[in-house]
Design a protein around this motif. Structure first.
Motif, PDB file in Angstrom:
ATOM      1  N   THR A 197      22.910  24.574  47.656  1.00 11.50           N
ATOM      2  CA  THR A 197      23.862  24.196  46.362  1.00 11.50           C
ATOM      3  C   THR A 197      23.034  23.497  45.529  1.00 11.50           C
ATOM      4  O   THR A 197      23.234  24.083  44.138  1.00 11.50           O
ATOM      5  CB  THR A 197      24.924  23.340  46.953  1.00 11.50           C
ATOM      6  N   ALA A 198      22.097  22.893  45.655  1.00 11.55           N
ATOM      7  CA  ALA A 198      21.451  21.902  44.801  1.00 11.55           C
ATOM      8  C   ALA A 198      20.485  23.153  44.069  1.00 11.55           C
ATOM      9  O   ALA A 198      20.403  22.967  42.740  1.00 11.55           O
ATOM     10  CB  ALA A 198      20.507  20.789  45.276  1.00 11.55           C
ATOM     11  N   ASP A 199      19.936  23.900  44.622  1.00 11.28           N
ATOM     12  CA  ASP A 199      18.880  24.716  43.927  1.00 11.28           C
ATOM     13  C   ASP A 199      19.904  25.613  43.199  1.00 11.28           C
ATOM     14  O   ASP A 199      19.437  25.947  42.025  1.00 11.28           O
ATOM     15  CB  ASP A 199      18.453  25.785  44.966  1.00 11.28           C
ATOM     16  N   ARG A 200      21.069  26.046  43.181  1.00  8.11           N
ATOM     17  CA  ARG A 200      21.828  27.002  42.315  1.00  8.11           C
ATOM     18  C   ARG A 200      22.504  26.225  41.347  1.00  8.11           C
ATOM     19  O   ARG A 200      22.783  26.788  40.305  1.00  8.11           O
ATOM     20  CB  ARG A 200      23.203  27.533  43.375  1.00  8.11           C
ATOM     21  N   ARG A 201      22.701  24.980  41.353  1.00  7.44           N
ATOM     22  CA  ARG A 201      23.071  23.931  40.560  1.00  7.44           C
ATOM     23  C   ARG A 201      21.977  23.669  39.448  1.00  7.44           C
ATOM     24  O   ARG A 201      22.600  23.389  38.214  1.00  7.44           O
ATOM     25  CB  ARG A 201      23.763  22.984  40.816  1.00  7.44           C
ATOM     26  N   GLU A 202      20.674  23.812  39.688  1.00  7.43           N
ATOM     27  CA  GLU A 202      19.862  23.347  38.822  1.00  7.43           C
ATOM     28  C   GLU A 202      19.808  24.069  37.600  1.00  7.43           C
ATOM     29  O   GLU A 202      19.512  23.592  36.306  1.00  7.43           O
ATOM     30  CB  GLU A 202      18.377  23.288  39.684  1.00  7.43           C
ATOM     31  N   GLY A 203      19.954  25.314  37.503  1.00  5.10           N
ATOM     32  CA  GLY A 203      19.806  26.027  36.278  1.00  5.10           C
ATOM     33  C   GLY A 203      20.957  25.557  35.255  1.00  5.10           C
ATOM     34  O   GLY A 203      20.740  25.414  34.086  1.00  5.10           O
ATOM     35  N   GLN A 221      20.243  23.673  31.748  1.00  9.75           N
ATOM     36  CA  GLN A 221      21.122  24.258  30.588  1.00  9.75           C
ATOM     37  C   GLN A 221      21.741  23.198  29.704  1.00  9.75           C
ATOM     38  O   GLN A 221      21.814  23.069  28.604  1.00  9.75           O
ATOM     39  CB  GLN A 221      21.688  25.761  30.999  1.00  9.75           C
ATOM     40  N   ALA A 222      22.774  22.431  30.610  1.00  9.16           N
ATOM     41  CA  ALA A 222      23.477  21.647  30.076  1.00  9.16           C
ATOM     42  C   ALA A 222      22.733  20.574  29.408  1.00  9.16           C
ATOM     43  O   ALA A 222      23.435  20.060  28.338  1.00  9.16           O
ATOM     44  CB  ALA A 222      24.509  21.047  31.152  1.00  9.16           C
ATOM     45  N   ALA A 223      22.143  19.945  29.985  1.00  8.99           N
ATOM     46  CA  ALA A 223      21.005  18.965  29.477  1.00  8.99           C
ATOM     47  C   ALA A 223      20.481  19.393  28.055  1.00  8.99           C
ATOM     48  O   ALA A 223      20.405  18.479  27.157  1.00  8.99           O
ATOM     49  CB  ALA A 223      20.065  18.528  30.254  1.00  8.99           C
ATOM     50  N   ALA A 224      19.915  20.351  28.201  1.00  6.45           N
ATOM     51  CA  ALA A 224      19.213  21.003  26.801  1.00  6.45           C
ATOM     52  C   ALA A 224      20.142  21.050  25.724  1.00  6.45           C
ATOM     53  O   ALA A 224      20.017  20.677  24.500  1.00  6.45           O
ATOM     54  CB  ALA A 224      18.647  22.386  27.120  1.00  6.45           C
ATOM     55  N   GLY A 225      21.374  21.767  26.254  1.00  7.28           N
ATOM     56  CA  GLY A 225      22.454  22.014  25.233  1.00  7.28           C
ATOM     57  C   GLY A 225      23.078  20.488  24.551  1.00  7.28           C
ATOM     58  O   GLY A 225      23.085  20.426  23.246  1.00  7.28           O
ATOM     59  N   PHE A 226      23.334  19.586  25.353  1.00  9.27           N
ATOM     60  CA  PHE A 226      23.928  18.406  24.945  1.00  9.27           C
ATOM     61  C   PHE A 226      22.945  17.535  23.995  1.00  9.27           C
ATOM     62  O   PHE A 226      23.030  16.900  23.147  1.00  9.27           O
ATOM     63  CB  PHE A 226      24.310  17.536  26.251  1.00  9.27           C
ATOM     64  N   ALA A 266      22.407  13.500  35.092  1.00  9.29           N
ATOM     65  CA  ALA A 266      22.705  14.394  36.019  1.00  9.29           C
ATOM     66  C   ALA A 266      21.702  15.425  36.574  1.00  9.29           C
ATOM     67  O   ALA A 266      21.389  15.637  37.426  1.00  9.29           O
ATOM     68  CB  ALA A 266      24.007  15.126  35.552  1.00  9.29           C
ATOM     69  N   LEU A 267      20.828  15.622  35.696  1.00 11.19           N
ATOM     70  CA  LEU A 267      19.936  16.661  35.875  1.00 11.19           C
ATOM     71  C   LEU A 267      18.834  15.853  36.647  1.00 11.19           C
ATOM     72  O   LEU A 267      18.064  16.303  37.714  1.00 11.19           O
ATOM     73  CB  LEU A 267      19.134  17.135  34.462  1.00 11.19           C
ATOM     74  N   ILE A 268      18.369  14.419  36.502  1.00 15.85           N
ATOM     75  CA  ILE A 268      17.311  13.907  37.129  1.00 15.85           C
ATOM     76  C   ILE A 268      17.817  13.577  38.551  1.00 15.85           C
ATOM     77  O   ILE A 268      16.984  13.728  39.506  1.00 15.85           O
ATOM     78  CB  ILE A 268      17.067  12.576  36.419  1.00 15.85           C
ATOM     79  N   THR A 269      19.027  13.402  38.567  1.00 15.86           N
ATOM     80  CA  THR A 269      19.688  12.922  39.987  1.00 15.86           C
ATOM     81  C   THR A 269      19.669  14.177  40.714  1.00 15.86           C
ATOM     82  O   THR A 269      19.442  14.155  41.969  1.00 15.86           O
ATOM     83  CB  THR A 269      21.100  12.624  39.680  1.00 15.86           C
TER      84      THR A 269
END
Length: 459
Positions: A383-389, A393-398, A432-435
């Motif tokens: 789950t964590a692996d599939r969420r990372e992308g 992307q969310a972190a870069a976009g925000f 969220a990305l770091i966590t």
């Protein structure tokens, strides 16, 4: 009597080849032929041996060595092994005769009618005894003691795996905590410059008076979060100090030498057949050895219901004063026949059988718990692996959105409220990305522990 003794000895030696009680058969729990959760890297990766070295983090390796070198938990596990070995020695001793020697010497003076006389006496004695293991009671006791030694060794391996996993997990939490604290502190520094710009704009009459208050409140909020995060990092350091047995200044100095980033995730080979896990988990192996021990103790209880035959003999020498020396000797068998004990021995058999049934049930439940633990770890990792992308992307976009709104605010075409909302979104996405990345590494560690770590069956 001369003909009876050899007969009894012969019968005893013949019967000592009998071993009562059920012979042990390792339990074979029913397991699925494959894991149901997705395997990392399709199940193809490097082996567990030297797994921690794959993180390529010398600080983590150093902490692992320190923890293992000075661990009360491991010392206690080693002491349990020594106790189990002592129990085995005690059980084996019953297979052999015992020999005791004792001697006495006395000197006395007796006065009669004013005349005193001194007398001396000396005596020495050797006593030998041997209980024949007619029905395998002692052999079953040795079998149980051997199984418990193996169980204690397995528990020591399990303690090492648990210690290593706990040290690694705390270290990963600390590195993630530092990254989060850095993110908050960077935001706090950015907010200070925002306060300055807001103050200039307010004094020039370009913005409403509330903008300065909003920027100051936002800066205070971020500083508070940064302070709280630093406190959490300090607590993790203290936990590492406790596990490694070092001093806090020493551990802090060691942590500052490392990279201010999360360790790289390692590769872990997962067997495709869950039954292989049964041979890999030391805690599960320890419980199986307890099943074997309780099975052997049924034989001990059964043999206790039957007659016992002992051989005993002694020889003594005594001398008094200046007189001659006297010699005494004796030998002979002793047969004990249990006739009536109000059901005590039968109850002991029932109790031993119940202990075995309980140990077997514990083992079967542990097998289920172990399979569940691995399945859950695999799901969490996948789950964590599939969420990372998506998280990246969310972190870069925000972040791009915040940069655009920030530029618009400085140009006067966006409100400070819009900027603050964009800033919060960017910070939340970064946290969220770091966590998530921290959790990915922690999931690898959980999977390492769930699959039995680096422990391997000896031999």
């Amino acid at each position: 009597m001369k003909s009876t003794l050899p007969c009894l000895v012969g019968i005893g030696l013949f019967l000592s080849g009998c071993t009562l009680g059920p012979d042990y058969r390792p339990p074979e729990p029913a397991l699925s032929p494959t894991w149901q959760a997705p395997l990392p890297h399709g199940g193809k990766a490097t082996a567990l041996l030297d797994w921690w070295g794959q993180f390529n983090d010398p600080i983590l390796t150093d902490l692992q060595k320190r923890a293992e070198a000075d661990s009360p938990t491991l010392d206690a596990a080693l002491a349990q092994i020594e106790r189990a070995r002592a129990t085995l020695t005690s059980s084996r001793s019953s297979l052999f005769p015992s020999l005791d020697a004792n001697g006495t010497y006395s000197r006395a003076r007796q006065v009669v009618a004013g005349n005193g006389a001194i007398s001396e006496s000396r005596a020495g004695r050797l006593d030998a005894a041997w209980e024949l293991d007619l029905f395998g009671k002692t052999q079953r006791g040795v079998e149980a003691a051997n199984a418990r030694i193996q169980a204690r060794v397995d528990e020591w391996h399990d303690a090492r795996i648990s210690l290593a996993a706990e040290v690694a997990d705390l270290y990963v939490q600390y590195r993630g905590c530092e990254l989060l604290a850095g993110a908050y502190e960077q935001q706090a520094a950015s907010q200070q410059s925002t306060i300055g710009l807001a103050r200039i704009a307010e004094e020039a009459g370009f913005t409403a008076s509330g903008d300065l208050a909003l920027s100051e409140a936002s800066a205070a909020q971020v500083r508070s979060a940064a302070t709280q995060q630093r406190g959490a990092c300090d607590l993790l350091v203290k936990s590492l100090v406790s596990l490694t047995g070092g001093t806090e200044p020493d551990i802090r100095a060691l942590l500052t030498q490392g990279k201010d980033d999360l360790p790289l995730t390692a590769s872990l080979a997962i067997q495709t057949v869950p039954a292989n896990l049964i041979r890999q988990r030391p805690d599960l192996a320890a419980i199986e050895r307890e099943v074997a021990a309780t099975n052997a103790e049924i034989g001990v209880a059964v043999a206790n219901q039957l007659p016992s035959l002992s051989l005993a003999g002694s020889i003594g020498i005594a001398a008094a004063g200046s007189g001659g020396t006297g010699t005494t000797w004796s030998y002979g068998p002793a047969l004990s026949l249990p006739l009536f004990d109000a059901g005590r021995r039968a109850a002991a058999v029932t109790s031993a059988e119940a202990a075995y049934a309980q140990a077997l049930a514990n083992y079967r439940q542990k097998v289920r718990d172990v399979v569940l633990e691995v399945e859950q770890a695999l799901v969490n990792l996948d789950t964590a692996d599939r969420r990372e992308g998506d998280a990246a992307q969310a972190a870069a976009g925000f972040d791009r959105n915040f940069q655009a709104v920030d530029a618009a605010w400085k140009a006067g075409s966006a409100s400070l409220l819009d900027r603050e909302q964009a800033r919060r979104n960017a910070l939340d996405a970064e946290i969220a990305l770091i966590t998530l990345r921290q959790q990915q590494v922690r999931n690898w560690i959980a999977l390492y522990k769930a699959t039995g770590g680096g422990w391997q069956v000896e031999g």
